[in-house]
Design an enzyme around this catalytic site. Structure first.
Site, PDB file in Angstrom:
ATOM      1  N   LYS A   1      46.104  42.593  51.427  1.00  0.00           N
ATOM      2  CA  LYS A   1      44.893  42.820  50.622  1.00  0.00           C
ATOM      3  C   LYS A   1      43.670  42.957  51.523  1.00  0.00           C
ATOM      4  CE  LYS A   1      43.181  38.429  50.975  1.00  0.00           C
ATOM      5  NZ  LYS A   1      41.828  37.947  51.289  1.00  0.00           N
TER       6      LYS A   1
ATOM      7  N   THR B   1      38.695  40.286  47.052  1.00  0.00           N
ATOM      8  CA  THR B   1      38.396  40.672  48.421  1.00  0.00           C
ATOM      9  C   THR B   1      37.775  42.063  48.496  1.00  0.00           C
ATOM     10  OG1 THR B   1      40.325  39.370  49.081  1.00  0.00           O
ATOM     11  CG2 THR B   1      39.368  40.765  50.755  1.00  0.00           C
TER      12      THR B   1
END
Length: 337
Positions: free
Chosen positions: A189, A246
């Site tokens: 990610k 994120t």
């Protein structure tokens, strides 16, 4: 009450020290950096990485690794991913048989393609290693803002023990047996977040970011499942949940580094400006190598690598992604005709 040693006094290690202390545990935090430990001990605040979060006097800070790891119910490994193996190697002679170690960092080792828990297990074979991961910015956890994460372990008993130790009214903890899937989601990610930041830095909008997040989780899931992870992990907190936060948060160092690159700065300039470890840069090459090893198509990861390490123009990378050959969104769906 548990006796806890936290290895690493960065923003995440510091935030977790406060969380665990508030949960009634005895906490000792270690850092190799003498000036960092002096600051934390004297000022009771991480002025650089977690300003405004005050740390109560009973939380101990030390540069003595033996003090931090000896006679502890469990240890929290919170050093940056690039220092996981070397720190574990130093810890090994001090660790007794069966010692529980919880890794809370995220990343992959470029040379070996190993996850962080695999590195710890290799360097400290006598330990039992678990993982804690999910959408959990230290800035918010340190301030007691509601957060939900997952703790993964090979044994249910271990996962449920850690669940009780970490859980609070502001920190909800789920359990999982899929440590590999959790770590692949948590590592990759960061690479996709770099892409999202680059897109924002170029001035593209929400449509582009939504596409990167959605197609990014496809790449992460395809690779993770090919490696042996469970699909459910990538649809949950340690997959899609961590990816969303994120890619979208102002606290994300990976997004910020990508944003600066999108604005025309070099990778080195972006890292210098962020002033914190950008895990996506450390994991990007490993992610691409894993895609090649498991024969998984990862076009976003590929373009991020070319931007970071080959000097590719980000606009050209976006054009190549957009102009790839047309394909169905989901290959598992069948046509009626």
């Amino acid at each position: 009450m548990a006796k806890v040693g936290i290895i690493g006094a960065g923003s995440w290690g510091t935030a977790l020290s406060l969380l665990l202390y508030k949960n009634g545990h005895e906490v000792c935090v270690w850092s190799i950096d003498e000036s960092e430990i002096e600051m934390l001990s004297m000022q009771r605040e991480h002025k650089l990485k977690l300003p405004g979060v005050i740390l109560p006097d009973p939380i101990k800070f030390t540069t003595d690794l033996a003090e931090a790891v000896t006679d502890k119910d469990f240890l929290v490994m919170a050093v940056p991913s690039t220092f996981t193996r070397s720190t574990a190697k130093k810890m090994c002679p001090l660790i007794p048989e069966g010692q529980l170690i919880v890794d809370v960092a995220k990343g992959l080792e470029e040379d070996t393609l190993m996850t962080l828990s695999q590195q710890i297990a290799q360097e400290i074979p006598q330990a039992e290693v678990a993982v804690l991961s999910g959408p959990s910015h230290a800035e918010e956890v340190g301030r007691g803002m509601p957060t939900a994460v997952v703790v993964g372990a090979a044994r249910r008993q271990t996962a449920e023990y850690l669940q009780k130790c970490f859980s609070s009214e502001v920190f909800r903890v789920y359990t999982s047996s899929d440590m590999l899937g959790m770590e692949i989601g948590g590592s990759l990610k960061n690479v996709i977040a770099l892409a999202a930041g680059i897109s924002d830095g170029l001035g593209y909008g929400d449509n582009a970011k939504a596409a990167l997040i959605t197609r990014g989780i496809v790449e992460i899931t395809d690779l993770g499942v090919a490696m042996g992870g469970k699909p459910e992990s990538f649809a949950g907190l340690t997959g899609m949940g961590d990816l969303i936060v994120t890619c979208a948060s102002v606290h994300s160092r990976n997004w910020k580094a990508g944003y600066l690159i999108g604005q025309g700065k070099s990778m080195e300039e972006a890292v210098d400006e962020v002033q914190m470890v950008v895990e996506g840069i450390n994991s990007a090459k490993a992610a691409q190598k894993l895609g090649e090893k498991y024969e998984v198509s990862m076009p976003i990861v590929h373009q991020v690598n070319e931007i970071l390490f080959d000097g590719k123009d980000p606009k050209e990378a976006v054009n190549e992604l957009m102009l790839r050959e047309g394909k169905p969104e989901h290959t598992a769906m069948e046509w009626k005709e």
